[in-house]
Write an enzyme that holds these catalytic residues in place. Sequence first.
Site, mmCIF file in Angstrom:
data_model
loop_
_atom_site.group_PDB
_atom_site.id
_atom_site.type_symbol
_atom_site.label_atom_id
_atom_site.label_comp_id
_atom_site.label_asym_id
_atom_site.label_seq_id
_atom_site.Cartn_x
_atom_site.Cartn_y
_atom_site.Cartn_z
ATOM 1 N N GLU A 115 -6.474 2.457 0.537
ATOM 2 C CA GLU A 115 -7.090 3.538 1.297
ATOM 3 C C GLU A 115 -8.423 3.877 0.662
ATOM 4 O O GLU A 115 -8.577 3.780 -0.563
ATOM 5 C CB GLU A 115 -6.177 4.758 1.390
ATOM 6 C CG GLU A 115 -5.900 5.432 0.095
ATOM 7 C CD GLU A 115 -4.651 6.316 0.196
ATOM 8 O OE1 GLU A 115 -4.622 7.310 -0.513
ATOM 9 O OE2 GLU A 115 -3.733 5.995 0.964
ATOM 10 N N TYR A 127 -14.741 -4.221 0.340
ATOM 11 C CA TYR A 127 -13.455 -4.636 0.900
ATOM 12 C C TYR A 127 -13.649 -5.554 2.116
ATOM 13 O O TYR A 127 -12.968 -6.572 2.238
ATOM 14 C CB TYR A 127 -12.618 -3.396 1.273
ATOM 15 C CG TYR A 127 -12.403 -2.448 0.109
ATOM 16 C CD1 TYR A 127 -12.210 -2.933 -1.181
ATOM 17 C CD2 TYR A 127 -12.401 -1.065 0.291
ATOM 18 C CE1 TYR A 127 -12.027 -2.069 -2.255
ATOM 19 C CE2 TYR A 127 -12.210 -0.204 -0.785
ATOM 20 C CZ TYR A 127 -12.033 -0.715 -2.040
ATOM 21 O OH TYR A 127 -11.846 0.130 -3.113
#
Length: 165
Positions: A115, A127
Amino acid sequence: MLHSELPAVAHAIMREMTLHDVEAVHTAELSLFPADAWPLEMFFAEIQHPTRAYVVIEKEGEIVGYAGAMCIADTADIQTIAVLPQYEGQGYGRAMLDFLHRESAQRGAQRILLEVRADNLRAQNLYHLNGYRQIHCRAGYYNDGVDALIMEKSLTLNSPGATHD
Ligand SMILES: CC(C)(COP(=O)(O)OP(=O)(O)OC[C@H]1O[C@@H](n2cnc3c(N)ncnc32)[C@H](O)[C@@H]1OP(=O)(O)O)[C@@H](O)C(=O)NCCC(=O)NCCS
């Protein structure tokens, strides 16, 4: 000792986090995440837990980055990842992610989740570049009301998003 995949020019090593690293890691944590820093005890508990894998980047005796994942059954979760601001952009974040992906896959994980704050574009970029895609948004998740983006990457060789580069 882990195999380091850092560029030779970086003069740094990546190795498993030990109990001796926790105070330095916690000092870095307080400066990097002043609103949400983990307490010292949490790092001690995390690194001793068998389902966890934690690494640090050490450069000239200083801890300049750290990261960890939880791996249970077929799903791993990135618990934390951080690099001191003056050492950003040198591949340390990517090297630690790569390690956590390999370690999680070795432990049987088929996917890995994390997260990230919706306003943390630098981390989201890291990411995305390394095979993650957003699968969910938790509205107002953080203390200051910012949303959390949930991101996922497949760790199985033949799935889309399993590879990067
Ligand atoms: C997010 C964070 C961990 C990134 O660490 P980092 O060491 O700077 O990351 P890297 O150097 O490995 O990657 C970033 C750079 O490499 C590039 N990169 C990373 N992986 C790549 C890949 N697979 N392919 C191509 N380029 C890649 C990025 O584009 C970026 O380039 P830039 O330096 O021009 O910006 C760091 O900024 C940080 O600690 N931030 C504060 C704490 C935080 O937000 N943690 C994440 C919480 S979810």
